[in-house]
Motif scaffolding. Structure first.
Motif, mmCIF file in Angstrom:
data_model
loop_
_atom_site.group_PDB
_atom_site.id
_atom_site.type_symbol
_atom_site.label_atom_id
_atom_site.label_comp_id
_atom_site.label_asym_id
_atom_site.label_seq_id
_atom_site.Cartn_x
_atom_site.Cartn_y
_atom_site.Cartn_z
ATOM 1 N N ARG A 149 0.800 -1.196 -0.028
ATOM 2 C CA ARG A 149 0.155 0.181 -0.017
ATOM 3 C C ARG A 149 0.750 1.256 0.067
ATOM 4 N N SER B 96 3.948 -4.483 -5.388
ATOM 5 C CA SER B 96 3.571 -5.850 -4.812
ATOM 6 C C SER B 96 4.579 -6.814 -4.607
ATOM 7 N N ARG C 33 -10.501 -3.165 -11.688
ATOM 8 C CA ARG C 33 -9.204 -2.612 -11.260
ATOM 9 C C ARG C 33 -8.256 -3.870 -10.933
ATOM 10 N N ARG C 34 -7.191 -4.001 -11.682
ATOM 11 C CA ARG C 34 -6.243 -4.948 -11.519
ATOM 12 C C ARG C 34 -5.017 -4.589 -11.190
ATOM 13 N N ARG C 35 -4.039 -5.397 -10.566
ATOM 14 C CA ARG C 35 -2.620 -4.981 -10.393
ATOM 15 C C ARG C 35 -1.960 -6.083 -10.312
ATOM 16 N N ASN D 107 0.473 -8.873 -8.544
ATOM 17 C CA ASN D 107 0.702 -9.339 -7.061
ATOM 18 C C ASN D 107 1.958 -10.092 -7.004
ATOM 19 N N SER E 152 -7.541 -8.758 -9.047
ATOM 20 C CA SER E 152 -8.402 -7.627 -8.666
ATOM 21 C C SER E 152 -8.603 -6.933 -7.454
ATOM 22 N N GLU E 153 -8.698 -5.600 -7.313
ATOM 23 C CA GLU E 153 -8.743 -5.306 -5.921
ATOM 24 C C GLU E 153 -10.092 -5.583 -5.294
ATOM 25 N N GLU E 154 -11.283 -5.842 -6.210
ATOM 26 C CA GLU E 154 -12.347 -6.260 -5.549
ATOM 27 C C GLU E 154 -12.366 -7.875 -5.718
#
Length: 301
Positions: A35, A64, A105-107, A109, A125-127
């Motif tokens: 974060r 990440s 929304r992806r990132r 990891n 995905s954040e969700e």
């Protein structure tokens, strides 16, 4: 069944600490606080079983994962981009993940280097949208390949001591899967369940020299170890519930360093977000550095 307890280390806690990696060449541990976008460095005091913070480099969050490179630089996964970071802190973008333009929304990891020097890295995905993530391979020349799609939260991965088995986590499945790994091509096949979890979800993992797989169990406050047949052989009680990853560190690779997080309800738990250590009586494997010798700096050098 072996039962052990880890104890906390001196570095200040983070919010979402992850991706610990030990570099035998420098005698240092690196890890990220996702974060905050921070990449931390620390020295291990083997006698005191503690870590001493040395320095921090920060990128635009989220960051990440981090791995050492053959060149002496490090490679970091940040957002949708891989960066090579030199000793002077210069960050050069290497490759960008081709994320779908569908509003999710992806990132990036978790990520780790295979025995041939290629990086495997997954997304989420954040969700936590089911099936929206993937696993990619970054070759030494910067070329990207998609190895697996339909993943939900691509997480921990590592290889058997001989490199022929890939252990891989898609966290919501509540299991670690094993695959036959082709070291020559960087591809895998013949997936099968290796270990299942009734409480918590598997997150980061590491393999020791005997082929045992040590798995951080998010939500359970533990690291659990499995022999090559998938039988649970050891449990390390950590304390904070959100245990995120682990790695063997120290000159003899005999100290297990464990990262934790302080997300949501866990923010109020004692020592949440700190690093922990334990000596489980086994020896780990040296991390393979990313083979960045084929990359060219943005200034042409």
């Amino acid at each position: 069944m072996i039962r052990l307890r880890a104890h906390s280390c001196a570095p200040a806690p983070g919010q979402l600490c992850e991706s610990p990696v030990w570099d035998n060449r420098t005698g240092e541990l690196r890890w990220v606080d996702i974060r905050g976008g921070h990449i931390h460095r620390a020295a291990l005091d083997r006698a005191a079983l503690d870590l001493t913070h040395l320095a921090t480099v920060s990128l635009a969050p989220p960051v990440s994962a981090v791995v050492p490179c053959i060149s002496g630089s490090v490679l970091a996964a940040a957002g949708d981009t891989f960066y090579r970071i030199d000793d002077d802190g210069t960050a050069m973008p290497i490759a960008v993940i081709p994320l779908p333009d569908d509003g999710i929304r992806r990132r990036l990891n978790d990520a780790k280097v295979d025995p041939h020097g290629r990086l495997l890295a997954g997304t989420m995905s954040e969700e936590g949208v089911q099936g929206s993530a993937a696993l990619y391979r970054l070759d030494p020349d910067g070329a990207l390949s998609t190895l697996r799609d339909g993943v939900t939260i691509s997480n921990g991965l590592d290889w058997s001591p001989d490199g022929t088995v890939l252990y891989y986590v898609d966290s919501p499945t509540k299991r670690v899967d094993a695959f036959d790994y082709d070291i020559a091509t960087g591809t895998f096949s013949n997936g099968r369940p290796f270990a299942r979890f009734d409480h918590g979800e598997p997150d980061g993992l590491t393999v020791d020299g005997e082929g045992w797989v040590w798995v951080a169990v998010w939500g359970a406050g533990q690291v659990q170890a499995f022999d090559p047949d998938g039988q649970r052989r050891a449990i390390i009680d950590v304390g904070p519930s959100q245990v995120s990853s682990c790695v063997f560190a120290g000159p003899d690779l005999d100290v297990l360093v464990i990262t934790t997080a302080a997300e949501g309800k866990a923010a109020g738990e004692p020592h949440a977000g700190r690093l922990f250590v334990c000596v489980p009586g086994v020896v780990g494997l040296q991390a393979t550095p990313y083979a960045d010798v084929g990359l060219v700096r943005s200034d042409g050098r």
